[in-house]
Enzyme design. Structure first.
Site, PDB file in Angstrom:
ATOM      1  N   ASN A  92       0.805  -1.216   0.000  1.00 64.13           N
ATOM      2  CA  ASN A  92       0.000   0.000   0.000  1.00 64.13           C
ATOM      3  C   ASN A  92       0.851   1.284   0.000  1.00 64.13           C
ATOM      4  O   ASN A  92       2.030   1.251  -0.357  1.00 64.13           O
ATOM      5  CB  ASN A  92      -1.073  -0.003   1.083  1.00 64.13           C
ATOM      6  N   ARG A  93       0.227   2.412   0.385  1.00 65.94           N
ATOM      7  CA  ARG A  93       0.820   3.723   0.073  1.00 65.94           C
ATOM      8  C   ARG A  93       1.655   4.316   1.210  1.00 65.94           C
ATOM      9  O   ARG A  93       1.332   4.131   2.385  1.00 65.94           O
ATOM     10  CB  ARG A  93      -0.300   4.711  -0.277  1.00 65.94           C
TER      11      ARG A  93
ATOM     12  N   HIS B 286       2.764   0.176  -3.172  1.00 63.06           N
ATOM     13  CA  HIS B 286       3.229  -1.202  -3.319  1.00 63.06           C
ATOM     14  C   HIS B 286       4.712  -1.340  -3.681  1.00 63.06           C
ATOM     15  O   HIS B 286       5.079  -2.116  -4.570  1.00 63.06           O
ATOM     16  CB  HIS B 286       2.380  -1.929  -4.371  1.00 63.06           C
TER      17      HIS B 286
ATOM     18  N   HIS C 164      -1.255 -10.315  -2.984  1.00 62.10           N
ATOM     19  CA  HIS C 164      -2.247  -9.509  -3.705  1.00 62.10           C
ATOM     20  C   HIS C 164      -3.119 -10.320  -4.677  1.00 62.10           C
ATOM     21  O   HIS C 164      -3.376  -9.868  -5.799  1.00 62.10           O
ATOM     22  CB  HIS C 164      -1.508  -8.380  -4.435  1.00 62.10           C
ATOM     23  N   SER C 165      -3.603 -11.489  -4.263  1.00 64.69           N
ATOM     24  CA  SER C 165      -4.530 -12.209  -5.147  1.00 64.69           C
ATOM     25  C   SER C 165      -5.876 -11.498  -5.204  1.00 64.69           C
ATOM     26  O   SER C 165      -6.362 -10.985  -4.199  1.00 64.69           O
ATOM     27  CB  SER C 165      -4.768 -13.635  -4.636  1.00 64.69           C
ATOM     28  N   TYR C 166      -6.452 -11.489  -6.408  1.00 65.21           N
ATOM     29  CA  TYR C 166      -7.830 -11.012  -6.593  1.00 65.21           C
ATOM     30  C   TYR C 166      -8.691 -12.267  -6.690  1.00 65.21           C
ATOM     31  O   TYR C 166      -8.576 -13.024  -7.654  1.00 65.21           O
ATOM     32  CB  TYR C 166      -7.983 -10.271  -7.920  1.00 65.21           C
TER      33      TYR C 166
ATOM     34  N   ASP D 111     -11.584   0.309  -0.704  1.00 65.78           N
ATOM     35  CA  ASP D 111     -10.131   0.270  -0.901  1.00 65.78           C
ATOM     36  C   ASP D 111      -9.553   0.755   0.422  1.00 65.78           C
ATOM     37  O   ASP D 111      -8.910   1.805   0.484  1.00 65.78           O
ATOM     38  CB  ASP D 111      -9.737   1.167  -2.078  1.00 65.78           C
TER      39      ASP D 111
ATOM     40  N   GLN E  34      -6.246  -4.969   4.032  1.00 65.56           N
ATOM     41  CA  GLN E  34      -6.755  -4.047   3.015  1.00 65.56           C
ATOM     42  C   GLN E  34      -7.815  -4.797   2.225  1.00 65.56           C
ATOM     43  O   GLN E  34      -7.525  -5.837   1.626  1.00 65.56           O
ATOM     44  CB  GLN E  34      -5.620  -3.602   2.086  1.00 65.56           C
TER      45      GLN E  34
ATOM     46  N   GLU F  86      -5.786  -8.185   1.718  1.00 64.30           N
ATOM     47  CA  GLU F  86      -4.322  -8.118   1.841  1.00 64.30           C
ATOM     48  C   GLU F  86      -3.939  -7.931   3.304  1.00 64.30           C
ATOM     49  O   GLU F  86      -4.219  -6.882   3.886  1.00 64.30           O
ATOM     50  CB  GLU F  86      -3.801  -6.940   1.014  1.00 64.30           C
TER      51      GLU F  86
HETATM   52  C1  BGC Z   1      -4.687  -0.719  -3.407  1.00 63.34           C
HETATM   53  C2  BGC Z   1      -5.415   0.006  -4.499  1.00 63.34           C
HETATM   54  C3  BGC Z   1      -4.645  -0.182  -5.760  1.00 63.34           C
HETATM   55  C4  BGC Z   1      -4.524  -1.662  -6.043  1.00 63.34           C
HETATM   56  C5  BGC Z   1      -3.645  -1.876  -7.227  1.00 63.34           C
HETATM   57  C6  BGC Z   1      -4.651  -2.170  -3.759  1.00 63.34           C
HETATM   58  O1  BGC Z   1      -3.963  -2.878  -2.791  1.00 63.34           O
HETATM   59  O2  BGC Z   1      -5.270  -0.521  -2.154  1.00 63.34           O
HETATM   60  O3  BGC Z   1      -5.562   1.377  -4.207  1.00 63.34           O
HETATM   61  O4  BGC Z   1      -5.247   0.462  -6.850  1.00 63.34           O
HETATM   62  O5  BGC Z   1      -3.964  -2.324  -4.962  1.00 63.34           O
HETATM   63  O6  BGC Z   1      -4.144  -2.800  -8.039  1.00 63.34           O
END
Ligand code: BGC
Length: 379
Positions: A106-107, A132, A207-209, A279, A316, A344
């Site tokens: 994250n940021r 990331h 970061h799996s969707y 998010d 997250q 996450e």
């Molecule tokens: C973040 C999103 C970001 C994404 C990237 C997530 O973990 O929180 O803001 O756009 O990852 O695909």
């Protein structure tokens, strides 16, 4: 009486003869070439198969889970994660599909932070912030495969990456090791260990969707989510945490009882507008060494159910809001908005600049550890 016994005996013998024995698959690990990077380096795919026929495919580029095949309530297997068919997809990827994120999940606001009185400027790759791990985070690196193992509990693979002092602006050479195990209880267990030679910060995540329907043409809005969190960390317009821990009570951020992801996602609620959906980092009620269960997702159409355990303080929850139908995923499917969800495990976003958040500092001699488990079953 005797006749009844003979009758029962016959019935049970006949039913044993005709019943289908439950097929037990052999657990195994298979390795094959997945593709080549522009400079010629080879990327390999490792398929971990457990005794139930569940398969997790992992590549050493980004230590990425590229496919995860799990059964629905009728025993039909489908891949439940988003991704690409080939290495070119992962090299060009901006969505972080299935990867290990590092050094910092994250940021970090303006990509700046102070450590021992010294200010560090990280690479910027998301507006004025770092997301990331920067322009070439751990998801864009070729990892070393240290070992594969077939224990009785299930097959596993261990990968590591050494990030040099100064990479993406971070101090210290960090070694991160990630072990993925696909257990015979249908769990994907992810164990991380990290070390450094100078004081630094470390906050990796996975970061799996997920799309439990198994059909990424469908959204995840009907999947029911539970998160054990009374609070979340609100964000500003750059999606940087404000430092506040806000109550979820009475807001669309309340997932303390399972509720459909889409039930409130379009509510007139500022935080959802800022994130274009969910998010947000959730502050987990329990986090400790005995890994607590923290979240679950249920898809009533397929019966698929994920339960998540982690020892991290936050999760997250991201609903794939930035997917826009322009990215061509596996099987040529153009992934539309909200066709995958991420859970996450992490420390809170922008922790290095928020003294009230749990620390992400790692010193020489210390070992960073994380354990996160996603367990797949049906209801
Ligand atoms: C973040 C999103 C970001 C994404 C990237 C997530 O973990 O929180 O803001 O756009 O990852 O695909």
């Amino acid at each position: 009486m005797k006749r009844i016994f003979i009758f029962i005996f016959l019935i049970s013998t006949v039913s044993t003869l005709f019943s289908q024995p439950k097929k037990v698959e052999a657990q195994m690990i298979e390795k094959k070439l997945f593709g080549k990077l522009a400079d010629g380096r080879e990327v390999y795919e490792y398929t971990l198969s457990n005794t139930n026929g569940v398969k997790a495919k992992i590549i050493n580029y980004g230590a990425t889970v590229v496919s995860l095949e799990v059964p629905d309530r009728n025993g039909k297997f489908s891949d439940v994660v988003l991704g690409y068919d080939n290495i070119e997809g992962y090299v060009a990827d901006k969505s972080y599909f299935g990867a290990i994120i590092g050094r910092y999940g994250n940021r970090i606001g303006k990509g700046k932070f102070k450590l021992d009185g010294k200010e560090y400027q990280l690479s910027i790759n998301n507006g004025e912030n770092q997301l990331h791990g920067g322009t070439e985070g751990f998801n864009k690196k070729l990892w070393t495969v240290d070992a594969t193992d077939e224990s009785n509990l299930g097959p596993s693979i261990t990968l590591s990456y050494v990030s040099k002092d100064g990479e993406e602006g971070y101090p210290g050479t960090v070694k991160l090791t990630v072990n993925y195990q696909l257990t015979n209880l249908n769990e994907l267990k992810i164990n991380y260990t990290g070390t450094t030679d100078k004081t630094t910060i470390l906050n990796p995540t996975h970061h799996s969707y997920f799309n439990l329907t198994g059909d990424p043409n469908k959204t995840i809005l009907d999947e029911e989510l539970w998160i054990d969190a009374d609070k979340f960390t609100p964000v500003d317009k750059g999606l940087i945490t404000t430092g506040e821990l806000a109550d979820v009570k009475g807001t669309p951020m309340d997932f303390r009882k399972p509720i459909k992801v889409g039930a409130r996602i379009n509510d007139d609620y500022e935080q959802l507008k800022l994130g274009r959906g969910y998010d947000h980092n959730f502050v987990l009620n329990k986090h400790q060494e005995l890994i607590p269960k923290v979240a679950s997702v249920y898809d009533s159409s397929s019966g698929r159910f994920i339960e998540m355990w982690t020892d991290q303080p936050g999760v997250q929850f991201y609903t794939g809001n930035f997917l826009n139908g322009k990215v061509k995923g596996k099987n040529g499917i153009m992934y539309q908005q909200r066709t995958g969800l991420c859970l996450e495990a992490q420390h809170f976003p922008d922790s290095p600049n928020k003294p009230n958040f749990p620390s992400v500092v790692l010193k020489p001699g210390q070992v960073y550890r994380q354990s996160t488990i996603y367990k797949f079953s049906v209801k």
